[in-house]
Design a protein around this motif. Sequence first.
Motif, PDB file in Angstrom:
ATOM      1  N   GLY A   8      61.001  65.429 -19.919  1.00  0.00           N
ATOM      2  CA  GLY A   8      60.833  66.240 -18.713  1.00  0.00           C
ATOM      3  C   GLY A   8      62.030  66.087 -17.803  1.00  0.00           C
ATOM      4  O   GLY A   8      62.786  65.107 -17.906  1.00  0.00           O
ATOM      5  N   ASN A  34      64.134  70.276 -21.318  1.00  0.00           N
ATOM      6  CA  ASN A  34      64.569  71.556 -21.881  1.00  0.00           C
ATOM      7  C   ASN A  34      65.241  72.455 -20.838  1.00  0.00           C
ATOM      8  O   ASN A  34      65.724  73.528 -21.169  1.00  0.00           O
ATOM      9  N   GLU A  35      65.303  71.984 -19.602  1.00  0.00           N
ATOM     10  CA  GLU A  35      66.159  72.669 -18.634  1.00  0.00           C
ATOM     11  C   GLU A  35      67.524  71.976 -18.670  1.00  0.00           C
ATOM     12  O   GLU A  35      67.597  70.745 -18.683  1.00  0.00           O
ATOM     13  N   LEU A  45      63.018  77.021  -4.381  1.00  0.00           N
ATOM     14  CA  LEU A  45      63.364  78.274  -5.079  1.00  0.00           C
ATOM     15  C   LEU A  45      62.683  79.483  -4.444  1.00  0.00           C
ATOM     16  O   LEU A  45      63.266  80.562  -4.362  1.00  0.00           O
ATOM     17  N   THR A  77      67.470  70.359 -24.052  1.00  0.00           N
ATOM     18  CA  THR A  77      66.931  69.901 -25.345  1.00  0.00           C
ATOM     19  C   THR A  77      65.421  69.749 -25.223  1.00  0.00           C
ATOM     20  O   THR A  77      64.928  69.195 -24.237  1.00  0.00           O
ATOM     21  N   VAL A  79      61.698  68.330 -26.683  1.00  0.00           N
ATOM     22  CA  VAL A  79      60.992  67.431 -27.591  1.00  0.00           C
ATOM     23  C   VAL A  79      59.945  68.279 -28.311  1.00  0.00           C
ATOM     24  O   VAL A  79      59.146  68.969 -27.672  1.00  0.00           O
ATOM     25  N   THR A 106      56.063  66.531 -18.542  1.00  0.00           N
ATOM     26  CA  THR A 106      56.458  67.875 -18.977  1.00  0.00           C
ATOM     27  C   THR A 106      55.984  68.986 -18.036  1.00  0.00           C
ATOM     28  O   THR A 106      56.243  70.166 -18.285  1.00  0.00           O
ATOM     29  N   GLU A 273      52.551  67.066 -12.817  1.00  0.00           N
ATOM     30  CA  GLU A 273      51.641  68.203 -12.916  1.00  0.00           C
ATOM     31  C   GLU A 273      50.931  68.301 -14.263  1.00  0.00           C
ATOM     32  O   GLU A 273      49.949  69.008 -14.401  1.00  0.00           O
ATOM     33  N   THR A 292      55.181  66.479  -4.078  1.00  0.00           N
ATOM     34  CA  THR A 292      55.140  65.097  -3.613  1.00  0.00           C
ATOM     35  C   THR A 292      54.338  64.236  -4.578  1.00  0.00           C
ATOM     36  O   THR A 292      54.748  63.130  -4.941  1.00  0.00           O
TER      37      THR A 292
HETATM   38  C1  LIG Z   1      58.818  78.325  -6.965  1.00  0.00           C
HETATM   39  C2  LIG Z   1      57.986  77.095  -6.756  1.00  0.00           C
HETATM   40  C3  LIG Z   1      57.707  76.665  -5.474  1.00  0.00           C
HETATM   41  C4  LIG Z   1      56.937  75.527  -5.266  1.00  0.00           C
HETATM   42  N1  LIG Z   1      56.666  75.135  -3.997  1.00  0.00           N
HETATM   43  C5  LIG Z   1      55.953  74.009  -3.780  1.00  0.00           C
HETATM   44  C6  LIG Z   1      55.685  73.561  -2.461  1.00  0.00           C
HETATM   45  O1  LIG Z   1      56.067  74.184  -1.479  1.00  0.00           O
HETATM   46  N2  LIG Z   1      54.989  72.416  -2.298  1.00  0.00           N
HETATM   47  C7  LIG Z   1      54.534  71.698  -3.354  1.00  0.00           C
HETATM   48  O2  LIG Z   1      53.915  70.661  -3.160  1.00  0.00           O
HETATM   49  N3  LIG Z   1      54.758  72.098  -4.635  1.00  0.00           N
HETATM   50  C8  LIG Z   1      55.455  73.236  -4.866  1.00  0.00           C
HETATM   51  N4  LIG Z   1      55.692  73.663  -6.142  1.00  0.00           N
HETATM   52  C9  LIG Z   1      55.125  72.887  -7.256  1.00  0.00           C
HETATM   53  C10 LIG Z   1      56.057  71.745  -7.642  1.00  0.00           C
HETATM   54  O3  LIG Z   1      57.350  72.212  -7.855  1.00  0.00           O
HETATM   55  C11 LIG Z   1      55.521  71.100  -8.904  1.00  0.00           C
HETATM   56  O4  LIG Z   1      54.243  70.566  -8.609  1.00  0.00           O
HETATM   57  C12 LIG Z   1      56.430  69.989  -9.412  1.00  0.00           C
HETATM   58  O5  LIG Z   1      57.688  70.503  -9.762  1.00  0.00           O
HETATM   59  C13 LIG Z   1      55.808  69.319 -10.624  1.00  0.00           C
HETATM   60  O6  LIG Z   1      56.704  68.351 -11.059  1.00  0.00           O
HETATM   61  P1  LIG Z   1      56.684  67.788 -12.558  1.00  0.00           P
HETATM   62  O7  LIG Z   1      57.841  66.860 -12.668  1.00  0.00           O
HETATM   63  O8  LIG Z   1      55.346  67.299 -12.886  1.00  0.00           O
HETATM   64  O9  LIG Z   1      56.909  69.065 -13.476  1.00  0.00           O
HETATM   65  P2  LIG Z   1      58.052  70.153 -13.504  1.00  0.00           P
HETATM   66  O10 LIG Z   1      58.776  70.240 -12.216  1.00  0.00           O
HETATM   67  O11 LIG Z   1      57.406  71.370 -14.059  1.00  0.00           O
HETATM   68  O12 LIG Z   1      59.075  69.572 -14.562  1.00  0.00           O
HETATM   69  C14 LIG Z   1      58.741  69.459 -15.930  1.00  0.00           C
HETATM   70  C15 LIG Z   1      60.010  69.558 -16.736  1.00  0.00           C
HETATM   71  O13 LIG Z   1      59.757  69.228 -18.094  1.00  0.00           O
HETATM   72  C16 LIG Z   1      60.408  70.154 -18.941  1.00  0.00           C
HETATM   73  N5  LIG Z   1      59.733  70.182 -20.251  1.00  0.00           N
HETATM   74  C17 LIG Z   1      58.499  70.682 -20.531  1.00  0.00           C
HETATM   75  N6  LIG Z   1      58.206  70.519 -21.841  1.00  0.00           N
HETATM   76  C18 LIG Z   1      59.283  69.916 -22.398  1.00  0.00           C
HETATM   77  C19 LIG Z   1      59.597  69.491 -23.725  1.00  0.00           C
HETATM   78  N7  LIG Z   1      58.740  69.653 -24.751  1.00  0.00           N
HETATM   79  N8  LIG Z   1      60.804  68.923 -23.952  1.00  0.00           N
HETATM   80  C20 LIG Z   1      61.685  68.743 -22.931  1.00  0.00           C
HETATM   81  N9  LIG Z   1      61.431  69.117 -21.666  1.00  0.00           N
HETATM   82  C21 LIG Z   1      60.244  69.690 -21.393  1.00  0.00           C
HETATM   83  C22 LIG Z   1      60.281  71.449 -18.141  1.00  0.00           C
HETATM   84  O14 LIG Z   1      61.162  72.431 -18.572  1.00  0.00           O
HETATM   85  C23 LIG Z   1      60.608  70.958 -16.736  1.00  0.00           C
HETATM   86  O15 LIG Z   1      61.980  70.865 -16.535  1.00  0.00           O
HETATM   87  C24 LIG Z   1      56.438  74.806  -6.375  1.00  0.00           C
HETATM   88  C25 LIG Z   1      56.707  75.256  -7.686  1.00  0.00           C
HETATM   89  C26 LIG Z   1      57.480  76.381  -7.879  1.00  0.00           C
HETATM   90  C27 LIG Z   1      57.760  76.867  -9.272  1.00  0.00           C
END
Ligand SMILES: Cc1cc2nc3c(=O)[nH]c(=O)nc-3n(C[C@H](O)[C@H](O)[C@H](O)COP(=O)(O)OP(=O)(O)OC[C@H]3O[C@@H](n4cnc5c(N)ncnc54)[C@H](O)[C@@H]3O)c2cc1C
Length: 407
Positions: A8, A34-35, A45, A77, A79, A106, A273, A292
Amino acid sequence: MEQFVIVGGGPAAHQAARSILQGRPLARLSLVSNEARLPYDRPDLSKGFMAGNAALPALLAGEGLYSEPRVEWMGGTSVGEIDRRAACVRLDNGVSLGYDKLVIATGSRIRPFSGEVAQAPVHYLRTFEDARALRSLLVDQARVVIIGGGFIGLEVAAAARKRGCRVTVIEAQAQLLARTGCAVLSRWARTLHAENGVDVLLHVKVDAIEPGPSGNTLVQTSAGPVHADVVVVGIGVQPNTELAQACGLDVDDGILVDSACATRDPAIFAAGEVTRYTVTQLGVRTRSESWTAAGEQGSVAGRAAAGDAAAAYGEMPWLWSDQYSSTLQCLGIPQLADKYACLGDPDANQWLALGWSLDDRLVCAIGANRNRDISAIRRGMKRNEPLADIYASALASAQSLSMESVV
Ligand SMILES: Cc1cc2nc3c(=O)[nH]c(=O)nc-3n(C[C@H](O)[C@H](O)[C@H](O)COP(=O)(O)OP(=O)(O)OC[C@H]3O[C@@H](n4cnc5c(N)ncnc54)[C@H](O)[C@@H]3O)c2cc1C
């Protein structure tokens, strides 16, 4: 040498990496995302980035870690598989990476529109590339149709208005932000957007998206066709649980983790998430779609993976949303609320809705431009301290039926 792998590239992965490096200074760490970009500020954004002119996303603080010799950043890349028996992950480029401890972070992906889409461009918003492509189309007087009246859709609506677009929001439910079940919030959001020139269509279902007569797009709805130059779909997300499911971890709308972010496999942790965790104060499992929470939980997962037995996470979900000049905050789980009291005045854009369950437990606090109150409640609940009188005594005026009756 001990090897950690994180899958991730969001805030959960980033904070897990920081904790692991702190807890295990001699270990090696690989992050596979994968980003291609280093972890960046995703919430911006749909806010500052969409309304402004920045060329690049803001990276998360502490990005220096990715240039440390003990860290390997594998951006762009995927997984494809976790092999628990061999304790390795298999990448889409054919490489296998062994791990002593693995953190799955992820996140989620967008939920696609399930109706008919016939050769008409449809935009979603999850990544920086999505945001850049969408922003380039938000030009003065462009007709922007947003399908979905949730937080992301409404933030895009606000940004598009700022760029001079003509905006329509189409929501299938009878209210905006319906998932929260908080009528004060829904009604306030509707007024806010209407006052800012957004055409809000409620209880309207989109059946199909098709090419229009003059190169534009026709959104076919239960209330008739709507013409669009740009169509944005914001109808929620689904957790990226497939890797965990395929390797036999417990998954139920999210990877199930305990308070140490551990899965049923002692070598595998998960955060952000993609997880479902237990909120300590409420004793219920939830999947939090919050920036957060993802970072905080990632930090705990990293500490736990690095061997810190005291690492524990069970926070109330908490998120914010910026729309026009207002900031909304939502703490807790509104779906658990059976009665509400409202402090302040929605018409003056400053209000706080407190929600209790039937047994008088405070389960949520939702507010517009009442950041201090939400912070105070959040702090108090976290430390198990009694709440200030003003919040505690509001329970006496809470009404069970609906929010409509208390404002
Ligand atoms: C436009 C937008 C606005 C938002 N605004 C708010 C806000 O105002 N307040 C708030 O609290 N939350 C907001 N959110 C939600 C917040 O961004 C997410 O809750 C947070 O990013 C989750 O973090 P994470 O690290 O769990 O997952 P993510 O940020 O989704 O990151 C997961 C990463 O894992 C990568 N990945 C997935 N599967 C694989 C794999 N098999 N191999 C390699 N990589 C993989 C994905 O591509 C991604 O880069 C917003 C979301 C978006 C899209």
